[in-house]
Design a protein around this motif. Structure first.
Motif, PDB file in Angstrom:
ATOM      1  N   ARG A   1       0.600  -1.231  -0.322  1.00  0.00           N
ATOM      2  CA  ARG A   1      -0.084  -0.358  -0.172  1.00  0.00           C
ATOM      3  C   ARG A   1       0.721   1.307   0.355  1.00  0.00           C
ATOM      4  O   ARG A   1       0.617   2.204  -0.923  1.00  0.00           O
ATOM      5  CB  ARG A   1      -0.771   0.173   1.338  1.00  0.00           C
ATOM      6  CG  ARG A   1      -1.920   0.958   0.696  1.00  0.00           C
ATOM      7  CD  ARG A   1      -2.522   1.239   3.046  1.00  0.00           C
ATOM      8  NE  ARG A   1      -3.583   2.568   2.387  1.00  0.00           N
ATOM      9  CZ  ARG A   1      -3.725   3.807   2.293  1.00  0.00           C
ATOM     10  NH1 ARG A   1      -2.498   3.930   2.354  1.00  0.00           N
ATOM     11  NH2 ARG A   1      -5.010   4.567   1.676  1.00  0.00           N
TER      12      ARG A   1
ATOM     13  N   SER B   1       0.801   4.493  -3.355  1.00  0.00           N
ATOM     14  CA  SER B   1       0.254   5.637  -2.781  1.00  0.00           C
ATOM     15  C   SER B   1       1.286   6.372  -2.940  1.00  0.00           C
ATOM     16  O   SER B   1       1.041   7.173  -3.674  1.00  0.00           O
ATOM     17  CB  SER B   1      -0.297   5.070  -1.005  1.00  0.00           C
ATOM     18  OG  SER B   1      -0.089   6.927  -0.879  1.00  0.00           O
ATOM     19  N   GLN B   2       2.930   5.991  -2.412  1.00  0.00           N
ATOM     20  CA  GLN B   2       4.165   6.899  -3.462  1.00  0.00           C
ATOM     21  C   GLN B   2       3.587   7.080  -4.470  1.00  0.00           C
ATOM     22  O   GLN B   2       4.486   8.110  -5.106  1.00  0.00           O
ATOM     23  CB  GLN B   2       5.019   6.221  -2.383  1.00  0.00           C
ATOM     24  CG  GLN B   2       5.476   5.794  -1.308  1.00  0.00           C
ATOM     25  CD  GLN B   2       6.343   5.065  -0.914  1.00  0.00           C
ATOM     26  OE1 GLN B   2       6.820   4.395  -1.537  1.00  0.00           O
ATOM     27  NE2 GLN B   2       6.482   5.289   0.753  1.00  0.00           N
TER      28      GLN B   2
ATOM     29  N   ARG C   1      -9.256  13.079  -0.555  1.00  0.00           N
ATOM     30  CA  ARG C   1      -8.897  11.428  -0.356  1.00  0.00           C
ATOM     31  C   ARG C   1      -8.639  10.713   0.918  1.00  0.00           C
ATOM     32  O   ARG C   1      -8.959  10.091   1.630  1.00  0.00           O
ATOM     33  CB  ARG C   1      -7.885  11.562  -1.813  1.00  0.00           C
ATOM     34  CG  ARG C   1      -7.278   9.054  -1.505  1.00  0.00           C
ATOM     35  CD  ARG C   1      -8.145   8.463  -2.364  1.00  0.00           C
ATOM     36  NE  ARG C   1      -7.648   7.374  -2.083  1.00  0.00           N
ATOM     37  CZ  ARG C   1      -8.430   6.578  -2.005  1.00  0.00           C
ATOM     38  NH1 ARG C   1      -9.691   6.640  -2.522  1.00  0.00           N
ATOM     39  NH2 ARG C   1      -7.830   5.270  -1.553  1.00  0.00           N
ATOM     40  N   GLU C   2      -8.215  12.293   1.480  1.00  0.00           N
ATOM     41  CA  GLU C   2      -7.420  11.452   2.977  1.00  0.00           C
ATOM     42  C   GLU C   2      -8.931  11.292   4.033  1.00  0.00           C
ATOM     43  O   GLU C   2      -8.950  10.651   4.508  1.00  0.00           O
ATOM     44  CB  GLU C   2      -6.259  12.860   3.576  1.00  0.00           C
ATOM     45  CG  GLU C   2      -4.792  11.726   2.772  1.00  0.00           C
ATOM     46  CD  GLU C   2      -3.328  12.381   3.332  1.00  0.00           C
ATOM     47  OE1 GLU C   2      -3.450  13.321   4.426  1.00  0.00           O
ATOM     48  OE2 GLU C   2      -2.811  12.504   3.015  1.00  0.00           O
TER      49      GLU C   2
ATOM     50  N   LEU D   1      -1.466   6.952   6.190  1.00  0.00           N
ATOM     51  CA  LEU D   1      -1.685   7.725   4.844  1.00  0.00           C
ATOM     52  C   LEU D   1      -0.140   8.305   4.943  1.00  0.00           C
ATOM     53  O   LEU D   1       0.426   8.346   4.303  1.00  0.00           O
ATOM     54  CB  LEU D   1      -2.021   8.541   5.203  1.00  0.00           C
ATOM     55  CG  LEU D   1      -3.825   8.385   5.101  1.00  0.00           C
ATOM     56  CD1 LEU D   1      -5.139   9.447   5.660  1.00  0.00           C
ATOM     57  CD2 LEU D   1      -4.032   8.418   3.416  1.00  0.00           C
TER      58      LEU D   1
ATOM     59  N   GLY E   1       2.280   6.050   3.403  1.00  0.00           N
ATOM     60  CA  GLY E   1       2.785   6.015   1.634  1.00  0.00           C
ATOM     61  C   GLY E   1       3.002   7.596   1.431  1.00  0.00           C
ATOM     62  O   GLY E   1       3.495   8.207   0.097  1.00  0.00           O
ATOM     63  N   ARG E   2       2.815   8.868   2.434  1.00  0.00           N
ATOM     64  CA  ARG E   2       2.890  10.389   1.159  1.00  0.00           C
ATOM     65  C   ARG E   2       4.137  11.060   2.256  1.00  0.00           C
ATOM     66  O   ARG E   2       4.914  11.740   2.114  1.00  0.00           O
ATOM     67  CB  ARG E   2       1.845  11.123   1.895  1.00  0.00           C
ATOM     68  CG  ARG E   2       1.288  11.525   2.769  1.00  0.00           C
ATOM     69  CD  ARG E   2       0.872  12.773   3.093  1.00  0.00           C
ATOM     70  NE  ARG E   2      -0.234  12.468   4.329  1.00  0.00           N
ATOM     71  CZ  ARG E   2      -0.349  12.590   5.321  1.00  0.00           C
ATOM     72  NH1 ARG E   2       1.345  12.597   6.153  1.00  0.00           N
ATOM     73  NH2 ARG E   2      -1.594  12.524   6.270  1.00  0.00           N
TER      74      ARG E   2
END
Length: 127
Positions: free
Chosen positions: A73, A77-78, A96-97, A120, A123-124
């Motif tokens: 995931r 996401s990245q 989206r978040e 989250l 991923g970011r």
């Protein structure tokens, strides 16, 4: 390497520097090279101990799957973020978040919100 330990009270602790952690404590069967069953399962009753071992094996399988899914995931996401930014888009899409936070909160309550925040971030990166 220092290992976090969850005490029976449920609180997270770290062994003091220079002192062995709980994994060093407890009786050890020299023949098996492993802690006695009651030290590992919390019971000396053989049927209960065997069932606990079975359940924990399944928990370990689930943990491995969760780790794999977490890593997949985060990679995806990245990739979304890199693709969005390479095309001139924004670093984040807050709608989206919020969607993700709400999905996890609805399914898991307050702990779900915390889990979603960790996902989250994985991923970011941190904000």
């Amino acid at each position: 390497m220092m290992t976090d330990v969850v005490e029976s009270s449920g609180s997270l602790t770290r062994p003091e520097p220079g002192r062995p952690g709980p994994e060093a404590a407890g009786p050890v069967d020299a023949r098996a090279g492993d802690a006695k069953p009651e030290a590992r399962t919390g019971t000396a009753e053989p049927t209960a101990a065997a069932r606990i071992v079975e359940i924990r094996e399944r928990i370990d399988e689930i943990d491995r799957a969760l780790i794999e899914l977490w890593q997949e995931r985060a990679r995806l996401s990245q990739e979304v973020g890199a693709t969005r930014m390479a095309s001139g888009g924004t670093r984040l899409v807050l709608a989206r978040e919020r969607e993700i936070l709400e999905r996890f909160r609805a399914a898991l309550g307050a702990d779900g919100t915390q889990l979603a925040l960790l996902l989250l971030r994985a991923g970011r990166g941190p904000l």
